[in-house]
Design an enzyme around this catalytic site. Structure first.
Site, PDB file in Angstrom:
ATOM      1  N   ASP A 190       0.817  -1.210   0.000  1.00 38.94           N
ATOM      2  CA  ASP A 190       0.000   0.000   0.000  1.00 38.94           C
ATOM      3  C   ASP A 190       0.854   1.266   0.000  1.00 38.94           C
ATOM      4  O   ASP A 190       0.600   2.209  -0.756  1.00 38.94           O
ATOM      5  CB  ASP A 190      -0.934   0.003   1.219  1.00 38.94           C
ATOM      6  CG  ASP A 190      -1.747  -1.273   1.311  1.00 38.94           C
ATOM      7  OD1 ASP A 190      -1.806  -1.999   0.302  1.00 38.94           O
ATOM      8  OD2 ASP A 190      -2.322  -1.543   2.384  1.00 38.94           O
ATOM      9  N   TYR A 240      -5.750 -10.858  10.003  1.00 37.74           N
ATOM     10  CA  TYR A 240      -4.560 -10.556   9.192  1.00 37.74           C
ATOM     11  C   TYR A 240      -3.273 -11.120   9.818  1.00 37.74           C
ATOM     12  O   TYR A 240      -2.543 -11.877   9.169  1.00 37.74           O
ATOM     13  CB  TYR A 240      -4.471  -9.045   8.962  1.00 37.74           C
ATOM     14  CG  TYR A 240      -3.442  -8.620   7.955  1.00 37.74           C
ATOM     15  CD1 TYR A 240      -3.776  -8.447   6.616  1.00 37.74           C
ATOM     16  CD2 TYR A 240      -2.114  -8.382   8.325  1.00 37.74           C
ATOM     17  CE1 TYR A 240      -2.827  -8.042   5.687  1.00 37.74           C
ATOM     18  CE2 TYR A 240      -1.165  -7.985   7.409  1.00 37.74           C
ATOM     19  CZ  TYR A 240      -1.531  -7.814   6.092  1.00 37.74           C
ATOM     20  OH  TYR A 240      -0.589  -7.417   5.173  1.00 37.74           O
TER      21      TYR A 240
HETATM   22  C1  GLA Z   1      -3.641  -4.986   3.376  1.00 37.07           C
HETATM   23  C2  GLA Z   1      -2.175  -4.772   3.713  1.00 37.07           C
HETATM   24  C3  GLA Z   1      -1.288  -5.049   2.499  1.00 37.07           C
HETATM   25  C4  GLA Z   1      -1.603  -6.393   1.881  1.00 37.07           C
HETATM   26  C5  GLA Z   1      -3.114  -6.563   1.668  1.00 37.07           C
HETATM   27  C6  GLA Z   1      -3.480  -7.929   1.186  1.00 37.07           C
HETATM   28  O1  GLA Z   1      -4.064  -4.031   2.468  1.00 37.07           O
HETATM   29  O2  GLA Z   1      -1.963  -3.447   4.150  1.00 37.07           O
HETATM   30  O3  GLA Z   1       0.066  -4.953   2.873  1.00 37.07           O
HETATM   31  O4  GLA Z   1      -1.089  -7.442   2.653  1.00 37.07           O
HETATM   32  O5  GLA Z   1      -3.848  -6.295   2.846  1.00 37.07           O
HETATM   33  O6  GLA Z   1      -2.958  -8.177  -0.070  1.00 37.07           O
END
Ligand code: GLA
Length: 397
Positions: A190, A240
């Site tokens: 991101d 996550y």
């Molecule tokens: C979130 C995290 C990213 C990535 C996505 C899944 O957005 O911030 O770093 O791991 O999930 O692809």
């Protein structure tokens, strides 16, 4: 482009005007500098970044803007105009020093700003600032990274700094801010795309070497449709880190540094040693890394049909093996795939709500929106998104 059924994305200049007016109102003087950082949509390559794999995002025209000015004393004062922030919109905190170290706390939105201030490469001066954003909050399109990167770029503008700091180091500082101040052990996707995106391009990021390759995405007959499910299940926060851990364990069992190093053959060889959940998590990641590299090639060759198939395969693996989708996202993908002129569709971002991304023919977009809304059990929001540019300072004159 005006598309019936889609939400108009405000121009950056509109956001700047809004922020400027609020700044004058709050602080009684004109702001001196401004910067923005975009949100992102990931075309393919989900939950691969923290496994050192490939991701393939593009920067969005929805951005976070920070305007502000140096101030006297030792205090930073920040006001957000974000509408869905259900917390105090104004915060004050000290410029960090040995005596006054920064700490995350309440309000939560300010932790992204504080985290960047604490991790800024250079010395921070006290400032007053106003934040405004067109990135949907909690929509899986990186509203948090856009705030971090906008803040970082604003601090560069404020201090005339950053010229000798690489884009990669800026993105890593913003990622650290998110780890330490928001407690989210995110990968690098991101922040990287928010810093490095380029208009008319998607970016294939190799999260092992941390190198990016820009891939042109400017076919006038093809568009990216971002559909916000407008649901957010409170699972991302806890799930996550669990997924991340499962991947690390699976890699370890296979004797690999990361799942990037593992092949489908390795996975089958170690099947007995992995429990079913771990096996499926690893199967998604290993498959997704392969799909992402292939998808970038397809885009280069204009093979949208194959690209779309890979998107759907990605969605199915995220739903069945990685288990980060939800019924609303699944509904949106099924509906999109029924519409004419659609190449592919999938959930995007961390999952458990947020947005889907759909690649389709430009001529088909209005009908596709109509169809998806008709089939979706809730109310969706649609955005037609050309690939936009990464973070930059803005002129206030
Ligand atoms: C979130 C995290 C990213 C990535 C996505 C899944 O957005 O911030 O770093 O791991 O999930 O692809």
């Amino acid at each position: 482009m005006e598309v019936v059924g889609s939400t108009k994305i405000p121009a950056v200049s509109e956001l700047v005007s809004k922020a400027k007016a609020a700044f004058v109102d709050k602080f009684g003087c004109e702001p001196q500098c401004a910067a923005y950082g975009p949100g992102r949509v990931n075309l393919i390559g989900e939950h691969t970044d923290y496994n050192e794999g490939f991701v393939f995002p593009m920067a969005l025209p929805q951005v976070t803007v920070v305007v502000g000015k140096k101030s006297e004393g030792n205090v930073c004062r920040v006001l957000t105009l974000a509408e869905s922030v259900d917390e105090p919109k104004y915060v004050e905190f000290p410029v960090p020093s040995a005596e006054t170290p920064l700490k995350p706390g309440s309000p939560k939105w300010a932790n992204y700003v504080k985290g960047v201030v604490a991790n800024y490469i250079g010395s921070v001066v006290p400032f007053d600032a106003v934040v405004v954003s067109s990135v949907p909050l909690g929509g899986g399109v990186s509203s948090s990274a856009s705030l971090e990167v906008a803040t970082y770029t604003f601090l560069d503008a404020l201090t005339n700094g950053g010229a000798d700091v690489s884009k990669k180091d800026k993105a890593l500082a913003c990622q650290k801010a998110e780890h330490e101040y928001a407690g989210m052990p995110c990968g690098i996707m991101d922040q990287f795309i928010s810093v490095m995106g380029q208009e008319g391009h998607a970016l294939l990021i190799d999260c092992r070497s941390m190198e990016g390759k820009l891939v042109p995405m400017n076919d006038p007959n093809v568009v990216v449709l971002v559909t916000n499910s407008n649901v957010k299940h409170e699972l991302t926060g806890s799930e996550y880190p669990t997924r991340k851990k499962q991947c690390e364990v699976a890699a370890k069992v296979m004797g690999k540094k990361s799942l990037r190093e593992a092949s489908m053959k390795d996975l089958e060889e170690f099947k007995e040693k992995l429990d079913d959940v771990m096996y499926r998590r690893a199967r998604h990641v290993i498959g997704e890394i392969i799909r992402t590299e292939e998808a970038a090639k397809c885009l280069e060759q204009g093979d949208y049909t194959r690209f779309g198939k890979l998107m759907v395969e990605s969605h199915n693996a995220l739903r069945d093996d990685y288990e980060v989708s939800c019924p609303e996202l699944d509904e949106l993908v099924v509906a999109a795939m029924e519409a004419e002129g659609v190449f592919g569709s999938r959930m995007t971002g961390g999952g458990f709500g947020g947005c889907t991304v759909t690649l389709l023919k430009k001529e088909a977009v209005e009908k596709a929106i109509q169809h998806i809304q008709k089939r979706y059990s809730q109310t969706a929001t649609f955005y037609v998104c050309p690939p936009a540019a990464g973070a930059a300072p803005l002129s206030l004159s």
